[in-house]
Design an enzyme around this catalytic site. Structure first.
Site, mmCIF file in Angstrom:
data_model
loop_
_atom_site.group_PDB
_atom_site.id
_atom_site.type_symbol
_atom_site.label_atom_id
_atom_site.label_comp_id
_atom_site.label_asym_id
_atom_site.label_seq_id
_atom_site.Cartn_x
_atom_site.Cartn_y
_atom_site.Cartn_z
ATOM 1 N N GLU A 88 -66.106 33.953 -101.055
ATOM 2 C CA GLU A 88 -66.005 32.481 -101.086
ATOM 3 C C GLU A 88 -64.648 32.039 -101.637
ATOM 4 O OE1 GLU A 88 -68.238 30.735 -99.536
ATOM 5 O OE2 GLU A 88 -70.290 31.423 -99.944
ATOM 6 N N ARG A 93 -66.698 18.149 -94.701
ATOM 7 C CA ARG A 93 -67.283 19.157 -95.595
ATOM 8 C C ARG A 93 -67.709 20.424 -94.848
ATOM 9 N NH1 ARG A 93 -71.412 18.456 -100.752
ATOM 10 N NH2 ARG A 93 -71.614 20.689 -101.116
ATOM 11 N N HIS A 152 -69.919 30.955 -92.275
ATOM 12 C CA HIS A 152 -71.337 30.850 -92.641
ATOM 13 C C HIS A 152 -72.276 30.816 -91.435
ATOM 14 C CE1 HIS A 152 -69.551 30.041 -96.501
ATOM 15 N NE2 HIS A 152 -70.720 29.845 -97.087
ATOM 16 N N HIS A 205 -75.301 37.284 -99.878
ATOM 17 C CA HIS A 205 -74.765 36.110 -99.176
ATOM 18 C C HIS A 205 -73.247 36.242 -98.975
ATOM 19 C CE1 HIS A 205 -74.206 31.937 -97.988
ATOM 20 N NE2 HIS A 205 -73.305 31.805 -98.938
ATOM 21 N N GLU A 231 -71.531 15.704 -95.939
ATOM 22 C CA GLU A 231 -71.161 16.468 -94.750
ATOM 23 C C GLU A 231 -71.321 15.675 -93.457
ATOM 24 O OE1 GLU A 231 -71.984 20.680 -95.140
ATOM 25 O OE2 GLU A 231 -72.070 20.852 -92.969
ATOM 26 N N HIS A 269 -74.991 33.294 -91.970
ATOM 27 C CA HIS A 269 -76.409 32.938 -92.131
ATOM 28 C C HIS A 269 -77.268 33.683 -91.102
ATOM 29 C CE1 HIS A 269 -75.599 28.880 -94.384
ATOM 30 N NE2 HIS A 269 -75.493 29.931 -95.168
ATOM 31 N N LYS A 293 -75.146 20.624 -103.254
ATOM 32 C CA LYS A 293 -76.097 21.108 -102.240
ATOM 33 C C LYS A 293 -77.159 21.935 -102.954
ATOM 34 C CE LYS A 293 -73.535 21.306 -97.901
ATOM 35 N NZ LYS A 293 -72.999 22.193 -96.858
ATOM 36 N N ASN A 301 -67.992 25.722 -94.664
ATOM 37 C CA ASN A 301 -68.928 26.685 -94.079
ATOM 38 C C ASN A 301 -68.238 27.691 -93.167
ATOM 39 O OD1 ASN A 301 -71.663 26.551 -94.927
ATOM 40 N ND2 ASN A 301 -71.741 24.470 -94.113
ATOM 41 N N LYS A 322 -62.690 22.579 -103.402
ATOM 42 C CA LYS A 322 -64.045 22.122 -103.085
ATOM 43 C C LYS A 322 -64.247 20.679 -103.555
ATOM 44 C CE LYS A 322 -68.834 23.115 -102.652
ATOM 45 N NZ LYS A 322 -69.929 24.051 -102.635
HETATM 46 P P1 NAD Z 1 -77.577 35.460 -106.938
HETATM 47 O O1 NAD Z 1 -77.864 34.175 -107.557
HETATM 48 O O2 NAD Z 1 -78.672 36.196 -106.268
HETATM 49 O O3 NAD Z 1 -76.887 36.400 -108.026
HETATM 50 C C1 NAD Z 1 -76.483 37.694 -107.655
HETATM 51 C C2 NAD Z 1 -77.084 38.782 -108.543
HETATM 52 O O4 NAD Z 1 -76.343 38.846 -109.762
HETATM 53 C C3 NAD Z 1 -78.526 38.540 -108.952
HETATM 54 O O5 NAD Z 1 -79.200 39.763 -109.004
HETATM 55 C C4 NAD Z 1 -78.383 37.950 -110.342
HETATM 56 O O6 NAD Z 1 -79.526 38.114 -111.141
HETATM 57 C C5 NAD Z 1 -77.218 38.734 -110.875
HETATM 58 N N1 NAD Z 1 -76.432 38.086 -111.916
HETATM 59 C C6 NAD Z 1 -76.099 36.785 -111.982
HETATM 60 N N2 NAD Z 1 -75.249 36.587 -112.988
HETATM 61 C C7 NAD Z 1 -75.056 37.767 -113.590
HETATM 62 C C8 NAD Z 1 -74.263 38.192 -114.676
HETATM 63 N N3 NAD Z 1 -73.456 37.356 -115.321
HETATM 64 N N4 NAD Z 1 -74.330 39.495 -115.053
HETATM 65 C C9 NAD Z 1 -75.113 40.373 -114.358
HETATM 66 N N5 NAD Z 1 -75.855 40.035 -113.291
HETATM 67 C C10 NAD Z 1 -75.821 38.737 -112.916
HETATM 68 O O7 NAD Z 1 -76.416 35.312 -105.823
HETATM 69 P P2 NAD Z 1 -75.074 34.451 -105.760
HETATM 70 O O8 NAD Z 1 -74.143 35.266 -104.967
HETATM 71 O O9 NAD Z 1 -74.648 33.959 -107.076
HETATM 72 O O10 NAD Z 1 -75.512 33.168 -104.914
HETATM 73 C C11 NAD Z 1 -75.953 33.289 -103.588
HETATM 74 C C12 NAD Z 1 -76.791 32.091 -103.238
HETATM 75 O O11 NAD Z 1 -75.997 30.915 -103.377
HETATM 76 C C13 NAD Z 1 -77.327 32.099 -101.827
HETATM 77 O O12 NAD Z 1 -78.671 31.709 -101.835
HETATM 78 C C14 NAD Z 1 -76.490 31.051 -101.128
HETATM 79 O O13 NAD Z 1 -77.167 30.462 -100.049
HETATM 80 C C15 NAD Z 1 -76.222 30.089 -102.232
HETATM 81 N N6 NAD Z 1 -75.031 29.259 -102.047
HETATM 82 C C16 NAD Z 1 -75.166 27.935 -102.222
HETATM 83 C C17 NAD Z 1 -74.066 27.107 -102.098
HETATM 84 C C18 NAD Z 1 -74.184 25.640 -102.383
HETATM 85 O O14 NAD Z 1 -73.231 24.903 -102.093
HETATM 86 N N7 NAD Z 1 -75.277 25.190 -102.948
HETATM 87 C C19 NAD Z 1 -72.809 27.654 -101.774
HETATM 88 C C20 NAD Z 1 -72.711 29.026 -101.611
HETATM 89 C C21 NAD Z 1 -73.839 29.844 -101.743
HETATM 90 N N1 GLY Z 2 -70.899 25.866 -99.609
HETATM 91 C C1 GLY Z 2 -70.716 24.845 -98.631
HETATM 92 C C2 GLY Z 2 -70.787 23.481 -99.190
HETATM 93 O O1 GLY Z 2 -70.993 23.294 -100.374
HETATM 94 O O2 GLY Z 2 -70.654 22.540 -98.455
#
Ligand code: NAD
Ligand code: GLY
Length: 367
Positions: A192, A248, A255, A272, A244, A259, A150, A252, A234
């Site tokens: 998660e 799938r 979520h 998030h 989905e 969201h 995704k 969520n 997953k």
């Molecule tokens: P993020 O990418 O914003 O990272 C969180 C913070 O940690 C940021 O400030 C980043 O710069 C920092 N950071 C990252 N790695 C680090 C490290 N090793 N050391 C120090 N700092 C570090 O947030 P996240 O929680 O990783 O991801 C959230 C996003 O993921 C949301 O946009 C959400 O919608 C998305 N998401 C997508 C899916 C999908 O299936 N594609 C699933 C769940 C969440």
């Molecule tokens: N995080 C939800 C999905 O990947 O479907």
């Protein structure tokens, strides 16, 4: 922390059309050539990262990639959920086009879910598709966002509303990078991890309860198990329902409420994972009121989410505003919101619920 090096676990994700791939889990993988073996030849590699992560880890990744690719460059995007938008996406296209990167380019997403979602979407679009590799650096990205294909950007009217399904070639989850993660981000990732228990594996939920302190302390052995089991669940779900059509959606859990919290407060206000943690408390409460699980089960989940350092009380946006925001959810059909609910411990499903009942849950779970 328990020291460990190299590839400690490998989880396969089975997809048709030659798109199956592996998730490699271990400490020190950024500098481990074995983790990159078998990746295709490319005219160049662009590491997409951000201003927080690139200074820590981009050099190490670039050094390893330079043993395989003649041209390796790094792009550091501004950090933060508020930059997961069209402007962020365009920064990647600017770097690719400005740098003369052709369609044989390989992208590496080095960062959390924001970098991963942006880079994956850019890879899906650039010259109608270039391959990419996920190198997730947050716990949340290692257990969830880097896996399953995704990709998306946010819209002011809704989270992840513009995007594509586009699978990476590989996921390389280096647990050593979690050492620099702020504790608040570890908690966000745990949301998660916890999610997989109620939706798919009651025994895993009990394991998380028993090992939560080790996980918060970043014990390597505990992390290997948590990341591997999360990715296995997953991979199993995505392997059955990549786009989905039904199943799938259980990924969520929490979520729909989560969201709404993120969009309602403004992106980046709550993390998030924090919004998902609190959203799971609300979705579990809804499951109780629909007569699916006993109140004690929702209380058990709420206690674990609280112990993980996550908020268990939602922000008071007002039930009407929550409902308005949730009608934009991608699972909504014909204006009817559909919630992921727990049907029995370790099993989730998708259900509609009367607005009045949902409003009552919101009133009771927020202040
Ligand atoms: P993020 O990418 O914003 O990272 C969180 C913070 O940690 C940021 O400030 C980043 O710069 C920092 N950071 C990252 N790695 C680090 C490290 N090793 N050391 C120090 N700092 C570090 O947030 P996240 O929680 O990783 O991801 C959230 C996003 O993921 C949301 O946009 C959400 O919608 C998305 N998401 C997508 C899916 C999908 O299936 N594609 C699933 C769940 C969440
Ligand atoms: N995080 C939800 C999905 O990947 O479907």
């Amino acid at each position: 922390m328990t020291p460990s090096t190299g590839i400690a676990a490998r989880v396969g994700i089975a997809l048709d059309g030659g798109r199956s791939y592996d998730i490699l889990i271990g400490a020190g993988l950024l500098g481990d050539a074995a983790a990159f073996e078998g990746l295709p030849r490319a005219s160049g590699a662009l590491i997409v990262s951000n201003t927080e992560v690139a200074p820590r880890y981009a050099d190490a990744l670039a050094r390893t990639l330079r043993t395989r690719y003649a041209r390796v460059e790094v792009l550091a995007l501004p950090d933060g959920e508020q930059h997961k938008d069209w402007a962020g996406l365009n920064r990647i296209f600017d770097a690719l086009l400005g740098g003369g990167f052709d369609r044989k380019t390989l992208l590496f997403a080095l960062g959390g879910g924001v970098v991963g979602d942006l880079t994956g979407f850019a890879a899906a679009c650039y010259m109608r598709g270039v391959p990419f590799v996920q190198v997730p650096t947050t716990l949340l990205a290692q257990v969830d966002s880097s896996v399953g294909g995704k990709t998306a950007v946010n819209h002011p009217l809704g989270k992840n509303m513009i995007g594509a399904f586009y699978q990476p070639l590989r996921v390389i989850a280096d647990l050593a990078m979690l050492d620099s993660l702020p504790p608040r981000e570890v908690s966000a990732g745990l949301a998660e991890v916890i999610k997989y228990g109620p939706i798919a594996d009651d025994a895993f939920l009990a394991w998380i309860e028993a090992n939560l302190d080790a996980l918060r302390a970043r014990d390597r052995a505990a992390l290997v198990h948590a990341v591997r089991r999360s990715c296995e669940i997953k991979a199993e779900v995505v392997g059955q329902d990549e786009r989905e059509a039904g199943l799938r959606a259980i990924l969520n859990f929490g979520h729909t409420f989560g969201h709404a919290i993120e969009t309602g407060l403004g992106y980046g206000e709550w993390l998030h994972g924090e919004a998902v943690g609190c959203g799971m408390v609300m979705a579990a409460e809804l499951s109780v009121r629909l007569g699916l699980v006993p109140a004690a089960y929702a209380a058990r989940l709420k206690a674990l989410i609280g112990r993980a350092g996550l908020p268990v009380v939602g922000p008071r946006l007002g039930a009407a505003r929550y409902l308005e925001l949730m009608r934009h959810d991608k699972k909504a059909e014909g204006g009817e919101i559909r919630f992921v609910v727990i049907e029995s411990p370790g099993r989730a499903g998708l259900r509609a619920a009367p607005d009045a009942l949902v409003a009552q849950v919101i009133e009771d779970c927020c202040r």
